[in-house]
Design a protein around this motif. Structure first.
Motif, mmCIF file in Angstrom:
data_model
loop_
_atom_site.group_PDB
_atom_site.id
_atom_site.type_symbol
_atom_site.label_atom_id
_atom_site.label_comp_id
_atom_site.label_asym_id
_atom_site.label_seq_id
_atom_site.Cartn_x
_atom_site.Cartn_y
_atom_site.Cartn_z
ATOM 1 N N ALA A 8 22.442 -35.051 -71.628
ATOM 2 C CA ALA A 8 21.648 -36.212 -71.231
ATOM 3 C C ALA A 8 20.450 -35.789 -70.384
ATOM 4 C CB ALA A 8 22.516 -37.205 -70.465
ATOM 5 N N ILE A 9 20.666 -34.821 -69.499
ATOM 6 C CA ILE A 9 19.569 -34.312 -68.667
ATOM 7 C C ILE A 9 18.486 -33.682 -69.539
ATOM 8 C CG2 ILE A 9 18.957 -32.574 -66.934
ATOM 9 C CD1 ILE A 9 21.745 -33.054 -65.694
ATOM 10 N N ILE A 10 18.896 -32.945 -70.575
ATOM 11 C CA ILE A 10 17.934 -32.306 -71.484
ATOM 12 C C ILE A 10 17.123 -33.365 -72.234
ATOM 13 C CG2 ILE A 10 17.731 -30.949 -73.612
ATOM 14 C CD1 ILE A 10 20.080 -29.250 -72.574
ATOM 15 N N VAL A 11 17.795 -34.428 -72.687
ATOM 16 C CA VAL A 11 17.087 -35.513 -73.398
ATOM 17 C C VAL A 11 16.065 -36.164 -72.479
ATOM 18 C CG1 VAL A 11 17.352 -37.792 -74.441
ATOM 19 C CG2 VAL A 11 18.959 -35.976 -75.021
ATOM 20 N N ILE A 12 16.456 -36.455 -71.245
ATOM 21 C CA ILE A 12 15.527 -37.061 -70.293
ATOM 22 C C ILE A 12 14.374 -36.109 -69.988
ATOM 23 C CG2 ILE A 12 15.283 -37.827 -67.890
ATOM 24 C CD1 ILE A 12 18.139 -38.972 -68.118
ATOM 25 N N ASN A 72 26.392 -42.000 -69.941
ATOM 26 C CA ASN A 72 27.787 -41.621 -69.722
ATOM 27 C C ASN A 72 28.765 -42.560 -70.415
ATOM 28 O OD1 ASN A 72 27.313 -39.327 -68.283
ATOM 29 N ND2 ASN A 72 27.842 -40.169 -66.285
ATOM 30 N N SER A 73 28.370 -43.815 -70.597
ATOM 31 C CA SER A 73 29.252 -44.786 -71.259
ATOM 32 C C SER A 73 29.458 -44.436 -72.729
ATOM 33 C CB SER A 73 28.665 -46.197 -71.141
ATOM 34 O OG SER A 73 28.591 -46.594 -69.790
ATOM 35 N N PRO A 77 33.429 -41.336 -73.866
ATOM 36 C CA PRO A 77 34.398 -41.595 -74.948
ATOM 37 C C PRO A 77 34.117 -40.839 -76.242
ATOM 38 C CG PRO A 77 32.909 -43.459 -74.733
ATOM 39 C CD PRO A 77 32.586 -42.520 -73.607
ATOM 40 N N LEU A 78 32.862 -40.480 -76.501
ATOM 41 C CA LEU A 78 32.515 -39.904 -77.805
ATOM 42 C C LEU A 78 32.104 -38.436 -77.758
ATOM 43 C CD1 LEU A 78 30.494 -42.834 -79.473
ATOM 44 C CD2 LEU A 78 32.924 -42.278 -79.693
ATOM 45 N N GLY A 79 31.684 -37.943 -76.608
ATOM 46 C CA GLY A 79 31.282 -36.551 -76.502
ATOM 47 C C GLY A 79 29.778 -36.346 -76.593
ATOM 48 N N ASN A 80 29.324 -35.176 -76.181
ATOM 49 C CA ASN A 80 27.893 -34.855 -76.130
ATOM 50 C C ASN A 80 27.239 -34.857 -77.509
ATOM 51 O OD1 ASN A 80 27.398 -34.418 -73.301
ATOM 52 N ND2 ASN A 80 28.627 -32.560 -73.453
ATOM 53 N N PHE A 81 27.895 -34.223 -78.478
ATOM 54 C CA PHE A 81 27.290 -34.128 -79.811
ATOM 55 C C PHE A 81 27.094 -35.510 -80.420
ATOM 56 C CE2 PHE A 81 27.673 -33.854 -84.449
ATOM 57 C CZ PHE A 81 26.614 -33.013 -84.732
ATOM 58 N N ASN A 82 28.109 -36.357 -80.322
ATOM 59 C CA ASN A 82 27.999 -37.704 -80.888
ATOM 60 C C ASN A 82 26.949 -38.538 -80.161
ATOM 61 O OD1 ASN A 82 29.887 -37.247 -82.893
ATOM 62 N ND2 ASN A 82 31.595 -38.023 -81.689
ATOM 63 N N PHE A 83 26.809 -38.293 -78.860
ATOM 64 C CA PHE A 83 25.749 -38.971 -78.103
ATOM 65 C C PHE A 83 24.374 -38.623 -78.680
ATOM 66 C CE2 PHE A 83 22.523 -38.272 -74.773
ATOM 67 C CZ PHE A 83 22.297 -39.586 -74.380
#
Length: 217
Positions: A8-12, A72-73, A77-83
């Motif tokens: 998430a930090i990398i995406v931001i 994080n929501s 539940p789904l993991g980093n890759f699925n995010f």
């Protein structure tokens, strides 16, 4: 303060870096923004790159704060890759819907991560429909599914009335992406939360009906 995952930090960070490059380099901005005419001429990279450009720091901060609060929501539940899959798919779904609705407007341009972020938001609501959300000027918490339905109904109204300089269709397309991909990843929701899955589908079905009956324009 939320403890965000590295993904998430990398995406931001990617949004911040690309956006600030666009702020200072107008040629770069024009080369990678969403533009119907350019995409129809074969510049499909704009379908992806435009999602990392923003109009100004306010636009950027709004999208990144929303992503910060809801990432994080989806990740837990789904993991980093699925995010990442949901984020990118929602970005593309949003731009595909914009391209479809504006296919005859070669001049139409857009930028921003709103489609991707709305997809993450809708995914988070689908995974936890009773999460409490707060809105400006509303002092009481709103159930997530109520907020999600209301937001998409407003997006339909915004698309119909072309309210403001806002890509309502990209927001809506992003939500569709988040909804579909999340159900594909977590089909058990059709058993455990079928009512909420159905309720959150109402605005999507309404858009389809309005479009098919010619009442969207």
């Amino acid at each position: 303060m939320l403890n965000l995952s590295l993904v998430a930090i990398i995406v931001i960070a990617a949004n911040v870096i690309v956006s600030f490059k666009g702020f200072s380099d107008r040629l770069f901005f024009e080369q990678f923004k969403f533009n119907v005419g350019s995409i129809k001429r074969g510049e499909q990279i704009r379908m992806f790159s435009s999602g990392f450009l923003h109009a100004d720091t306010t636009h950027l901060l709004f999208n990144m704060f929303t992503l910060y609060f809801f990432a994080n929501s989806v990740i837990l539940p789904l993991g980093n890759f699925n995010f990442i899959v949901i984020y990118v798919a929602s970005l593309l779904f949003g731009n595909l819907l914009s391209l479809y609705f504006h296919k005859d407007e070669n001049w139409y341009s857009a930028i921003g991560a709103s489609g991707a972020v709305t997809g993450v938001l809708y995914s988070a609501i689908l995974l936890d429909p009773n999460m409490s959300l707060y809105m400006f000027f509303v002092p009481i918490p709103i159930p997530g599914y109520v907020f999600g339905i209301g937001y998409l109904l407003y997006s339909i109204y915004g698309m119909k009335k072309r309210i403001g300089n806002i890509g309502h269709d990209a927001h809506f397309g992003g939500a569709i992406g988040g909804y579909i991909i999340t159900l594909l990843m977590q089909p058990s929701l059709l058993q455990t939360d079928l009512l909420y899955v159905g309720l959150l589908a109402i605005p999507i079905l309404l858009l389809f009906v309005l479009y098919k009956t010619g009442k969207l324009n």
